[in-house]
Design a protein around this motif. Structure first.
Motif, PDB file in Angstrom:
ATOM      1  N   GLY A 180       0.792  -1.224   0.000  1.00 50.89           N
ATOM      2  CA  GLY A 180       0.000   0.000   0.000  1.00 50.89           C
ATOM      3  C   GLY A 180       0.820   1.267   0.000  1.00 50.89           C
ATOM      4  N   ASN A 181       2.146   1.140   0.013  1.00 50.42           N
ATOM      5  CA  ASN A 181       3.023   2.314   0.029  1.00 50.42           C
ATOM      6  C   ASN A 181       4.020   2.178  -1.116  1.00 50.42           C
ATOM      7  N   TRP A 182       3.897   3.051  -2.100  1.00 52.74           N
ATOM      8  CA  TRP A 182       4.750   2.945  -3.298  1.00 52.74           C
ATOM      9  C   TRP A 182       6.223   3.053  -2.949  1.00 52.74           C
ATOM     10  N   ILE A 183       6.559   3.927  -2.010  1.00 53.01           N
ATOM     11  CA  ILE A 183       7.969   4.111  -1.651  1.00 53.01           C
ATOM     12  C   ILE A 183       8.516   2.856  -0.982  1.00 53.01           C
ATOM     13  N   ALA A 184       7.759   2.317  -0.029  1.00 57.15           N
ATOM     14  CA  ALA A 184       8.205   1.101   0.656  1.00 57.15           C
ATOM     15  C   ALA A 184       8.355  -0.053  -0.330  1.00 57.15           C
ATOM     16  N   ASN A 185       7.391  -0.192  -1.227  1.00 57.87           N
ATOM     17  CA  ASN A 185       7.432  -1.288  -2.196  1.00 57.87           C
ATOM     18  C   ASN A 185       8.595  -1.121  -3.165  1.00 57.87           C
ATOM     19  N   TRP A 186       8.868   0.116  -3.554  1.00 58.45           N
ATOM     20  CA  TRP A 186       9.996   0.387  -4.457  1.00 58.45           C
ATOM     21  C   TRP A 186      11.323   0.141  -3.748  1.00 58.45           C
ATOM     22  N   ASN A 187      11.390   0.542  -2.498  1.00 57.96           N
ATOM     23  CA  ASN A 187      12.644   0.452  -1.761  1.00 57.96           C
ATOM     24  C   ASN A 187      12.979  -0.977  -1.342  1.00 57.96           C
ATOM     25  N   CYS A 188      11.960  -1.708  -0.897  1.00 62.50           N
ATOM     26  CA  CYS A 188      12.197  -3.095  -0.474  1.00 62.50           C
ATOM     27  C   CYS A 188      10.890  -3.875  -0.578  1.00 62.50           C
ATOM     28  N   SER A 189      10.699  -4.530  -1.708  1.00 62.62           N
ATOM     29  CA  SER A 189       9.476  -5.300  -1.917  1.00 62.62           C
ATOM     30  C   SER A 189       9.412  -6.466  -0.942  1.00 62.62           C
ATOM     31  N   VAL A 190       8.239  -7.057  -0.823  1.00 66.00           N
ATOM     32  CA  VAL A 190       8.068  -8.220   0.050  1.00 66.00           C
ATOM     33  C   VAL A 190       8.954  -9.368  -0.415  1.00 66.00           C
ATOM     34  N   TYR A 191       9.055  -9.553  -1.731  1.00 68.88           N
ATOM     35  CA  TYR A 191       9.897 -10.616  -2.268  1.00 68.88           C
ATOM     36  C   TYR A 191      11.358 -10.405  -1.865  1.00 68.88           C
ATOM     37  N   THR A 192      11.803  -9.162  -1.907  1.00 59.79           N
ATOM     38  CA  THR A 192      13.168  -8.848  -1.476  1.00 59.79           C
ATOM     39  C   THR A 192      13.342  -9.117   0.011  1.00 59.79           C
ATOM     40  N   ALA A 193      12.319  -8.791   0.804  1.00 55.67           N
ATOM     41  CA  ALA A 193      12.386  -9.039   2.247  1.00 55.67           C
ATOM     42  C   ALA A 193      12.577 -10.522   2.537  1.00 55.67           C
ATOM     43  N   SER A 194      11.891 -11.376   1.781  1.00 60.36           N
ATOM     44  CA  SER A 194      12.074 -12.824   1.983  1.00 60.36           C
ATOM     45  C   SER A 194      13.498 -13.237   1.628  1.00 60.36           C
ATOM     46  N   GLY A 195      14.071 -12.569   0.610  1.00 56.68           N
ATOM     47  CA  GLY A 195      15.460 -12.851   0.240  1.00 56.68           C
ATOM     48  C   GLY A 195      16.437 -12.450   1.328  1.00 56.68           C
ATOM     49  N   VAL A 196      16.148 -11.344   2.014  1.00 50.78           N
ATOM     50  CA  VAL A 196      17.007 -10.916   3.127  1.00 50.78           C
ATOM     51  C   VAL A 196      16.979 -11.966   4.235  1.00 50.78           C
ATOM     52  N   LEU A 197      15.801 -12.531   4.509  1.00 52.10           N
ATOM     53  CA  LEU A 197      15.705 -13.582   5.529  1.00 52.10           C
ATOM     54  C   LEU A 197      16.499 -14.819   5.113  1.00 52.10           C
ATOM     55  N   GLU A 198      16.439 -15.177   3.836  1.00 48.14           N
ATOM     56  CA  GLU A 198      17.222 -16.314   3.334  1.00 48.14           C
ATOM     57  C   GLU A 198      18.715 -16.053   3.481  1.00 48.14           C
TER      58      GLU A 198
END
Length: 217
Positions: free
Chosen positions: A46-64
């Motif tokens: 719901g936030n274009w800046i947050a999604n552009w800066n770090c998408s959910v898919y990228t967040a899962s990659g950080v956890l990996e």
């Protein structure tokens, strides 16, 4: 041990998701981890800046990446103390690397779903503060203003920032308009902010627009 940027574990998606995991773990069944992650996904989408800066898919990659770093090195020992404490609390008796990998997989799976509507999954307190930070902050202004009329309190809040009021004014009206769209009933955001009914949100928008037309048009 493989080197890693410490900032990934001091801020950003990995500690945020661990915060949600710990909260769910320690709620004694009141909170669902899946639902907390669904709220996280909804907030980022719901936030274009947050999604552009770090998408959910990228967040899962950080956890990996975090799981790999834990597995290939000396466990959680080299990590920042606050992150280490969160990871240990979230993982419990599970191997931390395995837990982080499992959390990453949950995030990926839920990211394939459509975001739930607010009547399906109510907005959590932390989600509300991230979605409506200016309206949340305006609550303190109203308390400070005491018996002042609502429109006068809005007018004062904007005027006090004049002529550098554009950001605050735009944020007030943007968040109020979004609240009216997302929560269209007469109560508006009243369940979270006692004053934020539909009528008051409309009054806030009208008062700010009046200032902008008078002083900035």
């Amino acid at each position: 041990m493989q080197s890693f940027p410490a900032s990934l574990f001091s801020d950003g998606p990995a500690p945020r998701l661990l915060d949600l995991a710990v909260k769910a773990q320690e709620s004694k069944g009141e909170l669902s981890l899946d639902d907390e992650i669904r709220r996280y996904i909804r907030t980022v989408r719901g936030n274009w800046i947050a999604n552009w800066n770090c998408s959910v898919y990228t967040a899962s990659g950080v956890l990996e990446f975090t799981a790999d770093s834990v597995e290939r090195g000396e466990g959680l020992a080299p990590f920042p103390p606050e992150f280490r404490e969160k990871a240990e609390r979230a993982a419990g008796d599970v191997n931390p690397a395995e837990y982080l990998r499992m959390l990453a997989e949950i995030v990926r799976i839920l990211d394939r779903e459509l975001s739930p509507e607010y009547d399906e999954l109510p907005m959590a307190g932390w989600e509300f503060q991230l979605t409506f930070p200016y309206l949340f902050g305006f609550d303190a202004i109203l308390m400070d203003e005491g018996d002042q009329e609502f429109a006068d309190a809005v007018r004062s809040a904007v005027t006090n920032e004049h002529p550098y009021c554009a950001e605050r004014a735009a944020s007030y009206t943007t968040e109020a308009q979004r609240a009216l769209v997302l929560f269209p009933g007469p109560d508006g955001l009243k369940s979270r902010l006692y004053w934020a009914t539909r009528d008051r949100l409309q009054e806030l928008i009208a008062t700010v627009n009046e200032h902008m037309q008078r002083e900035h048009s």
